[in-house]
Each structure stands twice: as structure tokens, then as C-alpha cells.
Design an enzyme around this catalytic site. Structure first.
Site, PDB file in Angstrom:
ATOM      1  N   GLN A   1       0.832  -1.198   0.000  1.00 54.36           N
ATOM      2  CA  GLN A   1       0.000   0.000   0.000  1.00 54.36           C
ATOM      3  C   GLN A   1       0.872   1.255   0.000  1.00 54.36           C
ATOM      4  O   GLN A   1       0.375   2.344  -0.315  1.00 54.36           O
ATOM      5  CB  GLN A   1      -0.934   0.023   1.227  1.00 54.36           C
TER       6      GLN A   1
ATOM      7  N   ARG B   1      -9.184  -0.435   7.777  1.00 56.46           N
ATOM      8  CA  ARG B   1     -10.148   0.441   7.132  1.00 56.46           C
ATOM      9  C   ARG B   1     -10.556   1.594   8.049  1.00 56.46           C
ATOM     10  O   ARG B   1     -11.733   1.785   8.356  1.00 56.46           O
ATOM     11  CB  ARG B   1     -11.387  -0.314   6.673  1.00 56.46           C
ATOM     12  N   CYS B   2      -9.550   2.306   8.491  1.00 55.30           N
ATOM     13  CA  CYS B   2      -9.832   3.481   9.303  1.00 55.30           C
ATOM     14  C   CYS B   2      -8.558   4.299   9.328  1.00 55.30           C
ATOM     15  O   CYS B   2      -7.520   3.852   8.854  1.00 55.30           O
ATOM     16  CB  CYS B   2     -10.201   3.089  10.730  1.00 55.30           C
TER      17      CYS B   2
ATOM     18  N   GLU C   1     -13.081   5.161   4.524  1.00 55.71           N
ATOM     19  CA  GLU C   1     -13.073   4.433   5.792  1.00 55.71           C
ATOM     20  C   GLU C   1     -14.151   4.891   6.758  1.00 55.71           C
ATOM     21  O   GLU C   1     -14.430   4.198   7.743  1.00 55.71           O
ATOM     22  CB  GLU C   1     -11.692   4.541   6.419  1.00 55.71           C
TER      23      GLU C   1
END
Lengths: 166, 287, 806
Positions: C237, C384-385, C760
Site C-alpha cells: 500500500q 479500514r480506518c 473508511e
């Protein structure tokens, strides 16, 4: 262990190869035939990313030995397009309705939907959800995948697609 | 993710399969739909030296009526059971159960024989077979025999099958028309084994239960035939008090594992709840 | 002008720019099975690596015998820590200032820890050989319960840190202590609590979970001995960060390292950091001179790559008796597993947890976090935050509901009373953040009106009466959550990864014939960057999005970036994109002025062209200007038309949302049906509404999984109980509810296009919304807090404890 000769049709092409009996169909497709569209997402036959169409059935190719598919016919995502090379209604529908994000579950999802629409050309939403319950997706939340399949079903039936009111 | 090596055999007849299994002994496993065995092999929890694939044996396929019974070939898949019109009209309990097993892809490959014969306490069909009073046709090198489903299961992965024997067919007495049936399965999601499940087959005569047979899934190290619970309900109108007594009797024979489905105490209670709900649905269907 | 001249609307439509539901470019290859994921790669001579992993959670290794494995035909080598030590790679630095074993060095600290790496000609051979590596262990006592980790007699885990009381983030007070992080006003908070008319205190635990993207972590490393250059394709990523880290630890100069992240099958934070598999593949390639592929399987992914959450938050709120909050105090016990491999900006060992004041106007607050080591997999990451924001949002949203209950107030009313008001923005929070913009009251009101909140409460009351009368066994719950996220890390003054400031970048080049290539420092794993960045550029430069190629992930060509996680792509790289485009536009304006023989100031921009003010028939389109840039620029001007921008954001951005969930709980099984889920999100300027909706659906589904059953659970001796998809809860299309999405738009005042990021938010707001709904169902019976996950059995046990099964 010694290899065995296996003959099967993949996307319409006859394949004749020597394989170890333990070679999983998913590895045969990805490694021997370079058909890397079908993917591997788990070890326990849950995720469905490896789904192909084998002898008219949706199967998880990670849970089938290549030798079991001898004399059979396999269709993978690479073979789903129409005979004239245009995209299958499902491939169009997934793009139209934003039914994919990372794309990893997509080949298995489309290949499964391909057989689902042959089992049932006019599925309800509930039937679609039940019909794709063997395919996991982490990105879309399934809602647009359902719409994509509905879009494709309408196109294959020659009917206009009506998006349900939110 | 990658299984160990094995030699692969694909006999064309039951006779050939039995002969192979006799020669290969303990080192061989039978391959039916593969969706219990192959996952175990991929995790290397099973590493047979030989696999005997039953997929080419036509005599193991099909669903047919035979007198007062229905006979289903061991290699009939869950998908074929769901699609069978014969089963749909005569034995709808099977279709209801099949639809609750795994997911569409697994149902295309998973067989009835595989589901009943490997002794996995999580499988759904064994309790249904016990409920239906089914029997298994078994063939080995010393010949053929019939084993009642209610006598087949000894422990987890421990059945009445001897080495080299296979189940070739499942014989089910057809329940009378107008029978009530239900398979009620509590699970977290599609594809899960049951937290607890109950199979019910009953007949009602003048508002009272004439016959009642109950099977329980995944609440012990084998499937359970809740004989006592069934007896309690005979002669009743399926009134709340008798149903509660029957549920208690069913719970009393359970000894579930505490696992990710929940603690044993909860799973026992759920067997009672599943039975209660199955009885309600079975009653609604009975005529 | 005639009927053939396109109208302004048609010209705008042709651009498919900002605000359009542009169909995705990526889809064309994905629907045909022509994505290029790491495991799709085949290089000549490629080898395969597979790990031998520890069955024990804590043990000394007394012997490793690789001889049988090494003797298998087709096995090239077997690496252990002994082979890595001479090149200083048996341990690697983590992003959190700790160190982590690459291969077990003398002991193992968590089940599934990497012990040896088998390299073979074929993956099947590597798997066979891995079984033949013989390892002897001496089991050691384990630390699994985080609350016991800092007891006086707790077993020592990190022998390598023996005697080191100075950790990466300050003093360590115990051998299993990682750091303490304290922020806020202790005195002021203590005073607020002393004076409080009402207060609540609750331990709120957010269970350990795992991002579990559908594609596992993988890499192909290829070292070219002749050129002395290393190329690694991988699930990264943050490819540039990986390159810099790889250079620092391998000593290969950075210009000779090529990191390429191809298509990635989902990241969700799992693919930010560096894992042993990457390092071992690189070492194996250097040692063998051949490419080496490492692909982990799902069980390895769930048991050894970075977990998320595992925060135990003792939360207190002080308030007046009519519901005005006056203080917040939170202490967190943070379980980091065996190594602190948290992927946070380096000055933030607890991420941005200090967003825990949430959407509410707390005058004063204190937050302390103690990180500890246990015998579990290392981490954690932001699943996912943004960093620790899910934990903070869950904490404050649950706590507000508990406060509402104590006050006898409706949870939505309590929120309305305490939400930060529009005129307070930019808002200085009590724990140090400046929230950029928001109109919270309008958003909450819109949400409540749309779902018919008061009618739902009336229905709930009626159902509760029916339950008490024995007419139903279902309990209805209504969950409300109002979250504020903090994303877009971040300003260089306080955000860096290993010292590299968290700016991000965009390089845009227009070709002579008017089409564009753009390269970004971020890396999509499904967010649709190839589609959306083009939309920003299309609107800025008047070139149709279909004429714009967007590339990411190749560190040779993309400008340096910090990657995609924490919803930072739009806030940072999206800003860089606009800024780079504006540099190009400024140059184009000068060219236009030259061609039209006017002064720069006599021109105005109109969708896709510069036109002369007051004389609109005289114009030059951007396409024409592109040609001119290569053909004939004004004297003294450099030819070409391109720009690069490295954007150092002045602040984070603060998306927010109001979510409402209606559930029906079957008290006799503990099963919960999600009747309705309404999500209103405000992410500022909306680039592609179709993609935003997809992100919300996906994030809510992940939230659903977390709230309703996901957990990475260990037994008392450290066995991972949920290591495969048999047990780790990933919902199918059948369980997943239908989602209703809505929005308001409050642009970010400091962002060039006013956009805040959104990917997110649904995971941040979704989890507390589900949790509040289920808790709300039991509230009228006196229940205050039922912890997550809300699986059937736990919900049933809660009902049982309340006496509902008598």
C-alpha cells in the site's frame, strides 16, 4: 508420485497434459495454462474466488483435483465472453453497476453468476444473494453485485433494466 | 494449502472399487465429492497414499423409487437432491436440508454418501437419515450388508464401516402423504456448520400426533436420534407444555462441544429451540 | 456558434470530471480476468518460498534441523535466523520504532511465528519440504490476558529489551510495557469529574480483528547480480516507503531498488507494513540469484500478519444533570502482541486516538494509553480506518449512549445537545485537533427526519410492552452514531513515517496531442484511483478523463508518496493533483495569452478553454495549448507542459456522518436481524458519487462483520482459535444487509477542491451504530453495556443474564 495424463477442454480448447494427481485444478489453470483470472483467497473452500464452470456446474477449483476433471469441460473467466469477442452481459453489468472494486473476487463472482443465470434466468434479489453465497467479497458489500447480475439478467432476457427505487 | 502426494485410482464399477480398496488397505481413502476430504488434505490433516475416486461409477448415481422406499445413490450430489422432482414430492425434508448445506458450489459437488458416511458430527444429513429411519447399503470385500442410520454412528469420524467398505446407496422409507416435516438449523452464516439443528418427521391423526421422529445435528460427537423426545409427543396435540417437555428430553441427550459457535450450555439450549421451531413448522405442514 | 457547437453542459459532460458517476477504467481488465496481481507473475527461473511456523505461542528453540528438508529434490536452500544474522536481517525495524524478528532467533513469541524459510523450484515441493524441517521447542509460560501482562510476576517476553527502560516513545515501566502516551489536561479533567453532577465509567473493549483482504500478502523479489539491482513486486500500500526501508536494511542504494505494486486485491491496512515474507524473499533472491515468489495462505495471513484494534478503553464522562458534557477521561490498555509493529505516524504510538472527544464539545479531556506486549501476532494496523479512529469512535459513541441511559435521555437528543456547533469551526478540540469544517446538527437532523426517528421510538415502546406481555420474543433496537473521522495524514509538522514527512504527490504531463499521463504517490487497492484522479484533472484542465491515464505503484516513475491508507489519498494526493494541474494551467494561460495576443489578465477559464473576457469567440482549448507547448511557446518560456506537486497538507481533514440502524433481536437464539441501516456521510466535495456509494457499502459491510462476529481469538495457551475462514466471520451476500446512503456536503476549507476522503468513514461509524442498536434493544431491561462482537451466542448470554429465558 508419478504423473498421470489428463485430457480436458478449457474454454473450448482441448488440453492434454501430464500432472501430479494432487495438482489442484486452480493451480493447473493458473500455473500450467497461465489462466490467472481465477484467484485463490482462502485455504478452506469458503471464499469462491477460484470458482469455475466444470461440466455445467459452478465449482470451487481449489477443491477439485485436475484428474477429477478428466474428459470434462471447464469455462473460466477468460472464456466467458461472447463467441464474437464482445463482453458477456455479466461483464458489462458489473461495470455498469459498479459491482467490483479491487477485482479479486470478480472472476469467480462472474463465473458463478454465469451459471446462476442459466439455472434461473429471472432470479429475485433474494435468489441472487442465495445464489452467490459461495462467493465472498470484501469491497463492495454485495449490493452493487446484485444490481450487476440483475442488469445482466435483463439484458439476456432482452428486457429493459429497472433499477429498484432506493 | 497444498496436499501431500498420492496415487490416483478411478474404478469404473463398484466391484473394481472394492477390489482396489481391499488391496490398498489403510493407506487408501475414498473420494466422493471431495469437499470434506480435499480440504482436510490441503491442511495435511489427512494424507492418504491412495485415493479411489468413485466419480466414474454410474451405479452409485441416481434417485429412484423402489417399492415403499426411495433409494439414492451414494454419489448423488446435494444439487441433484434439490433438483429431484421425486424427492420434492415424496421426501421434501431432504430438499429443505440440502438447501441449508454449505453453498451453491459445494452443493454441486458434495454427495449424500459423503455427507452420511464420514462421521463428521457437523454434517446435516446423518441426523435427517436417523430421523427418517433410513438405512445404508454397504459393500465391502466380504459382501453386502445393510446398516440402519440409527446404528451407524459411534463417535466423531468413527462409524460402523470397516476398512475397505463403502456406502453405495441410501434407502429411505417414504413417509405417508400429508406428513409434517422440518429441518431447522441455527447457524451464523451460509456455509457454517450448525450451532444446533433439529430434523422432525411427524404424522397427525385427528389433531393428535400419531408418529414423531426427531434427529439432532452437531450437539454431540455423533448425530442424535432423540427417541425419547419423539415418544413424549406421540398422542399430544403439540401443545406448548408437551413440546417443552420434549425439548427438555432432547436437550438432555446432547453434549455439544464449546467452540466458536458458543459454549456447550448455549448449544444445548439451542437444540431445544431448534426442535421447538421445527415442530411448529412440521405441524403447519401436516395434513 | 450554431446547433453543432456543443453547449457548456455538453462540454462539461464530455470531461467526465468532478461529480460525475464516471464508469471505472479498472473494470475493463478486471471483468475479463486480466488484472495483474502479484501471484499472477511468472519470471524465468522463479523459485518459491514457504515458511515453517511455530505451533507454540511462547517457547525457546533448542534445535532446528533442516537437513531432511534441504535434501528434498528441488529444494535450493532453507533459511533460518542463522543465515540472516551475517547480513543483519534476522531482525528488522518496525514502523513503530520497535524491532521484530524476521525468523525466530532463539525463541518464538506467538503461534505461527516464522521459524524457517524453505526455497524450492516449485510451490508443491516447498510445501513438502517445510513439513520435514525439524524444530525442537521448550515451552515457556504465556501472556495472553492483556490485563495480566503488567503484573509483577508476568513472564518476560522480550528478552531482547532486557534492561531497556527507554522505549521508542518514552519510558517503559515494566518488562512487558511498550509505551505510555498521555495527552490532555489532567488537572482540568480531574476538576470536572470532582464537580460532575452525573458521571459514567465503563470498560469498553474493542476486540482484536483482522483486515482479511481477499488477496493475501505476497511478493516476488528478483535480484540482478550483474547490475546489483533489486526489483520487488509486492502487495504494498506504500511502495515508496517499502523502497526506503528495503534500502536502509539491505544497504542496497535506493536508486538501485525498484519496488512495484501491481493490482492489489484489497488492502484495508493489512498491506502497509513489511512482513518476514518480503524480507526472506529478497534475501533468498540475493542468495540464489533467481527470482523468488512468496505467497502466504489465508491461515498464515490471519494468524501472523498484522491484526487491528485490541484496545481496552476505560471510559468516563462527566456531565451536568441536564445532559451537557463537561469532561472526558479515557485510559487505554493497548495489546500490541509480541512486537509493536503498529503502522502509525512515528510520533503517534496510539495513532490519532485523541479524536476520542468525537463530535462533541468537551471543554476538557485526558487520554492515556499504555501499550503492552503479549504472546500474540504483532501489530496493529488501521483496518479500514485512520489510525486508531475506529477505536476512538466506538469508545465515545458507546459511552455517550451509556451516559444517555444514566440521564434518562434519548441518545439522539443527548447528541444534539452536545454536538459541536457550525459556528465553532474550525474547532479546537480539548485533545489538540483542529477540526476543519462541519454542520453536524443539520446532518443529524436530516438523518433523524429521513428514518422517521420519533416514529421508530414509538414503535419500539409498543414492542417493549408487547414483549413484557409475552406477545413477542423479539426486541427492537435503534442505534445512533455520529462520528467525526480524522484523515489525510498529514502535515509534516506532526506526521512522519520513519522520519519521512507525510506529504503526497502528483506528477502530470500533457502530451503534444492533448492527452495526459499522471503519476501519484498513492496506491489503490480497489478505490478506483485510475478513474477518480482523472476526474480531478479533467475538471482542472479541461481534458476529458478518458484521455487521462493514471499510474500508481511503480517507484521508478511515480513521485515519492507515502501510500494509501487512513483515507489519505484524496486529502493529500488529490490536493497535489489539483495543485500540479493549476501549475500547468497557469503556464497554459500564458501560452494562450501569447497566441491570442492579449494580456494574461484578459483571459478567463471556461470549462475546457481560455477565452478573452468580453470576447468569448476568441479562445484556445487546453488541447490546442498542449500542441502549442511543444510547437511554439512564447520567447523565454521552456517548452513542454507538465508539473509535479508535493503537497504538505496544512491540516488533516474531518469527514463526518450520522448513521441510524434498526435491529430486531431474537431473544431465544440471540440472532439479530438488521432491519434497516441508514448512513449519511459528509466527505466534503464528492468526486465520483458512484464510487463513494461503493465505498460506503463496502465499509458498512466490514463494520457489520466486526460488530456481529469477527474476532481473532486466542485460548489460554495462545492457540489462535479463529485462524481460517471456517471461524473468522466474513459475511456472505445473504447475511449482509441492504444499505441506504445519503449525504451532506461541507467542503474542507483548506483543501484545494474541498474534498475530505470517505473510504473508511463507514467502518468508523458503522461499528458503533450496530453496537448501539443491539445495546439499545436491551436497555429498557437495565442492561448498560454488552461488549462486541454481537454474535448469536453472546447476545443470547446477555439475554440469559437478564433473566429473559426463565
Amino acid at each position: 508420485m508419478s504423473k498421470v495424463q489428463v485430457r480436458l477442454k478449457v474454454n473450448g480448447k482441448v488440453i492434454d497434459e501430464l500432472v501430479e494427481p494432487r495438482t489442484l485444478l486452480i493451480h493447473f489453470l493458473r500455473e500450467h495454462l497461465n489462466l490467472t483470472g481465477s484467484h485463490i483467497g482462502c485455504d478452506t473452500s469458503h471464499c469462491g474466488a477460484c470458482t469455475v464452470d466444470l461440466n455445467g456446474k459452478s465449482v470451487k477449483s481449489c477443491t477439485v483435483f485436475t484428474v477429477q476433471a478428466a474428459d470434462g469441460e471447464v469455462i473460466t473467466i477468460e472464456g466467458v465472453a461472447n463467441a464474437d469477442g464482445t463482453l458477456h452481459a455479466l461483464q458489462e453489468g458489473f461495470r455498469e453497476m459498479h459491482g467490483l472494486q479491487c477485482g479479486f473476487c470478480t472472476p469467480g463472482m462472474i463465473t458463478r453468476a454465469y451459471r446462476l443465470l442459466k439455472e434461473n434466468p429471472t432470479p429475485t434479489e433474494e435468489e441472487i444473494r442465495f445464489g452467490i453465497a459461495g462467493n465472498l467479497c470484501r469491497c463492495t458489500g454485495y449490493q452493487n453485485i446484485v444490481k450487476a447480475i440483475q442488469h445482466a439478467a435483463a439484458k439476456l432476457a432482452g428486457a429493459p433494466f429497472q433499477e429498484a427505487a432506493e | 494449502m497444498i496436499p501431500g502426494s498420492f496415487a490416483y485410482h478411478r474404478p469404473n464399477s463398484i466391484k473394481e472399487a472394492i477390489s482396489l480398496l481391499a488391496d490398498l488397505g489403510e493407506d487408501a481413502r475414498v473420494l466422493a465429492g471431495g469437499h470434506s476430504l480435499i480440504p482436510m488434505m490441503k491442511l495435511r490433516l489427512a494424507s492418504p497414499d491412495h485415493l479411489v475416486d468413485l466419480g466414474a461409477i454410474n451405479d452409485l448415481k441416481g434417485v429412484r423409487a423402489d417399492g415403499a422406499d426411495i433409494v439414492i445413490g451414494a454419489m448423488a450430489t446435494q444439487h441433484e437432491l434439490i433438483a429431484s422432482e421425486l424427492l420434492g414430492s415424496k421426501l421434501p425434508l431432504l430438499r429443505e436440508t440440502s438447501l441449508l448445506i454449505a453453498d451453491p458450489q459445494v452443493r454441486y459437488m458434495g454427495t449424500l454418501g459423503g455427507n452420511v458416511a464420514n462421521g463428521d458430527p457437523g454434517n446435516d444429513m446423518p441426523a435427517v437419515m436417523m430421523c427418517l429411519g433410513a438405512s445404508y447399503q454397504v459393500v465391502g470385500k466380504s459382501g453386502e450388508r445393510k446398516i440402519a442410520a440409527r446404528d451407524f454412528y459411534k463417535g466423531a469420524y468413527d462409524t460402523a464401516l470397516s476398512t475397505g467398505e463403502i456406502v453405495t446407496a441410501i434407502r429411505i422409507p417414504v413417509p405417508p402423504p400429508g406428513h409434517g416435516f422440518a429441518y431447522e438449523k441455527l447457524k451464523r452464516k451460509v456455509g457454517d456448520y450448525a450451532t444446533a439443528a433439529a430434523a422432525v418427521l411427524l404424522t397427525i391423526n385427528s389433531g393428535k400426533v400419531a408418529t414423531c421422529s426427531i434427529g439432532l445435528t452437531n450437539v454431540a460427537d455423533t448425530p442424535l436420534w432423540a427417541e425419547q423426545a419423539g415418544k413424549i409427543l406421540v398422542g399430544s396435540t403439540l401443545d406448548a407444555a408437551t413440546v417443552t417437555k420434549a425439548a427438555a428430553a432432547a436437550e438432555a441427550i446432547t453434549s455439544p462441544a464449546s467452540d466458536n459457535h458458543g459454549p456447550a450450555y448455549y448449544r444445548t439450549k439451542m437444540s431445544g429451540v431448534m426442535l421447538t421451531r421445527a415442530l411448529i413448522r412440521a405441524k403447519a405442514r401436516a395434513s | 456558434m450554431n446547433e453543432m457547437t456543443p453547449t457548456a453542459e455538453q462540454r462539461t459532460e464530455a470531461l467526465q470530471g468532478l461529480g460525475c458517476k464516471r464508469k471505472r477504467v479498472e473494470d475493463i481488465r478486471f471483468v475479463q480476468g486480466r488484472g495483474s496481481y502479484v501471484d499472477d507473475m511468472k519470471l524465468p527461473g522463479m523459485l518459491y518460498g514457504d515458511f515453517v511456523r511455530s505451533p507454540h505461542a511462547h517457547a525457546r528453540i533448542t534445535k532446528i534441523d533442516v537437513s531432511k528438508a534441504a535434501a528434498v529434490p528441488g529444494v535450493i536452500a532453507v533459511l533460518t535466523a542463522e543465515e540472516l544474522k551475517p547480513v543483519n536481517l534476522a531482525w528488522m525495524p518496525t514502523l513503530a520504532g520497535d524491532v521484530q524478528m524476521v525468523l525466530a532467533d532463539g525463541k518464538v513469541l506467538y503461534q505461527a511465528q516464522e521459524v524457517a524459510f524453505v526455497i524450492a523450484e516449485h510451490a508443491y515441493i516447498a510445501a513438502d519440504a517445510a513439513e520435514l524441517v525439524e524444530v525442537e521447542y521448550e515451552a515457556l509460560p504465556v501472556v495472553i490476558d492483556p490485563f495480566k501482562a503488567m503484573e509483577a510476576d508476568a513472564p518476560v517476553l522480550r528478552e531482547d529489551l532486557k534492561g531497556k527502560t527507554d522505549g521508542a516513545h518514552g519510558k517503559r515501566t515494566h518488562h512487558n510495557h511498550v509505551f505510555n502516551w498521555t495527552i490532555g489536561d489532567k488537572e482540568g479533567t480531574d476538576t470536572a469529574f470532582k464537580k460532575a453532577e452525573v458521571s459514567i465509567k465503563q470498560l469498553i473493549s474493542y476486540q482484536r480483528v483482522h483486515p482479511c483482504p481477499l488477496e493475501t500478502c505476497q511478493a516476488v523479489a528478483s535480484f540482478d547480480k550483474i547490475k546489483g539491482e533489486l526489483t520487488v513486486w509486492g502487495t504494498f500500500q506504500a511502495p515508496h516507503v517499502i523502497r526506503t526501508v528495503a534500502s536502509l536494511i539491505s544497504k542496497i542504494p535506493e536508486h538501485k531498488i525498484h519496488i512495484i505494486a501491481p493490482d492489489i486485491g484489497g488492502g484495508f491496512g493489512n498491506k502497509v507494513g513489511a512482513y518476514s515474507g518480503y524480507i526472506c524473499a529478497i534475501v533468498a533472491s540475493i542468495v540464489t540469484g533467481r527470482p523468488v515468489k512468496w505467497v502466504e495462505d489465508r491461515i498464515e495471513n490471519l494468524s501472523s500478519t498484522s491484526f487491528a484494534r485490541d484496545y481496552h478503553m476505560t471510559t468516563e464522562i462527566a456531565a451536568t444533570k441536564d445532559g451537557k458534557v463537561t469532561g472526558l477521561r479515557v485510559h487505554v490498555l493497548a495489546d500490541h502482541g509480541a512486537f509493536d509493529a503498529c503502522a502509525d505516524p512515528s510520533k503517534w504510538p496510539a495513532g490519532f486516538f485523541n479524536i476520542v472527544t468525537g463530535s462533541y464539545d468537551f471543554p476538557v479531556a485526558l487520554c492515556t494509553v499504555d501499550g503492552i506486549y503479549t504472546n500474540k501476532a504483532p501489530g496493529g494496523v488501521a483496518y479500514r480506518c485512520s489510525f486508531r479512529v475506529t477505536e476512538a469512535a466506538y469508545c465515545i459513541e458507546r459511552a455517550m449512549d451509556i451516559l444517555a441511559q444514566k440521564l434518562g435521555m434519548d441518545p439522539a437528543d443527548l447528541r444534539m445537545k452536545n454536538l459541536i456547533r457550525r459556528e465553532q469551526f474550525p474547532y479546537q478540540s480539548a485533545l489538540g485537533w483542529e477540526y476543519d469544517s462541519g454542520d453536524y446538527h443539520s446532518a443529524l437532523k436530516k438523518a433523524m427526519d429521513t428514518v422517521g426517528y420519533s416514529k421508530l421510538r414509538a414503535e419500539q415502546k409498543a414492542k417493549q410492552e408487547a414483549f413484557k406481555r409475552g406477545e413477542t420474543r423479539d426486541l427492537m433496537g435503534i442505534g445512533v452514531a455520529f462520528f467525526t473521522e480524522i484523515v489525510g495524514a498529514g502535515p509534516s509538522r506532526n506526521c512522519d513515517i520513519l522520519g519521512i514527512a507525510m506529504f503526497d504527490s502528483a506528477e502530470i504531463r500533457i502530451h503534444p496531442t492533448g492527452s495526459i499521463v499522471a503519476r501519484l504517490g498513492t496506491k489503490s487497492q480497489g478505490q478506483g484511483h485510475e478513474t477518480t484522479y482523472a476526474q480531478i484533472i479533467a475538471s482542472e484542465l479541461g481534458i476529458p478523463a478518458d484521455d487521462i491515464t493514471v499510474e500508481e505503484g511503480n517507484t521508478d516513475t511515480a513521485p515519492y508518496g507515502l501510500g494509501t491508507y487512513g483515507s489519505r489519498s484524496t486529502p493529500v494526493s488529490g490536493a497535489a493533483t489539483a495543485m500540479a494541474a493549476r501549475k500547468i494551467k497557469a503556464k497554459a494561460q500564458m501560452i494562450a495569452a501569447h497566441l491570442l495576443e492579449v494580456h494574461d489578465d484578459d483571459l478567463e477559464w471556461d470549462i475546457d478553454r481560455f477565452r478573452v473576457k468580453g470576447n468569448p469567440e476568441r479562445f484556445k482549448t487546453m488541447k490546442e495549448l498542449a500542441w502549442a507547448a511543444y510547437h511554439g511557446v512564447p520567447p523565454g518560456m521552456e517548452p513542454g507542459l507538465e508539473a509535479v506537486n508535493y503537497y504538505d497538507p496544512p491540516n488533516m481533514t474531518y469527514p463526518f456522518g450520522a448513521y441510524v440502524c434498526v435491529v430486531d433481536v431474537d431473544v431465544d437464539t440471540g440472532a439479530t436481524k438488521i432491519r434497516r441501516f441508514y448512513a449519511l456521510d459528509d466527505c466534503g466535495t464528492r468526486i465520483n458519487p458512484m464510487i463513494i456509494e461503493g465505498q460506503i457499502h463496502g465499509g458498512l459491510t466490514e463494520a457489520f462483520g466486526i460488530a456481529m462476529g469477527q474476532e481473532i481469538r486466542y485460548d489460554e495457551i495462545g492457540n489462535v482459535m479463529t485462524a481460517s475462514l471456517i471461524d473468522y466471520f466474513l459475511p456472505t451476500a445473504v447475511e449482509t444487509p441492504k444499505w441506504e446512503t445519503d449525504w451532506t456536503t461541507t467542503p474542507s476549507p483548506h483543501h484545494p477542491i474541498g474534498a475530505k476522503g470517505v473510504g473508511e468513514s463507514p467502518n468508523v461509524g458503522g461499528v458503533p451504530c450496530f453496537a448501539n442498536a443491539i445495546n439499545d434493544a436491551f436497555r429498557f431491561l437495565g442492561s448498560t453495556h454488552i461488549p462486541m462482537p454481537h454474535d448469536q451466542w453472546r447476545t443470547w448470554m446477555a439475554a440469559d443474564k437478564l433473566g429473559l429465558h426463565a
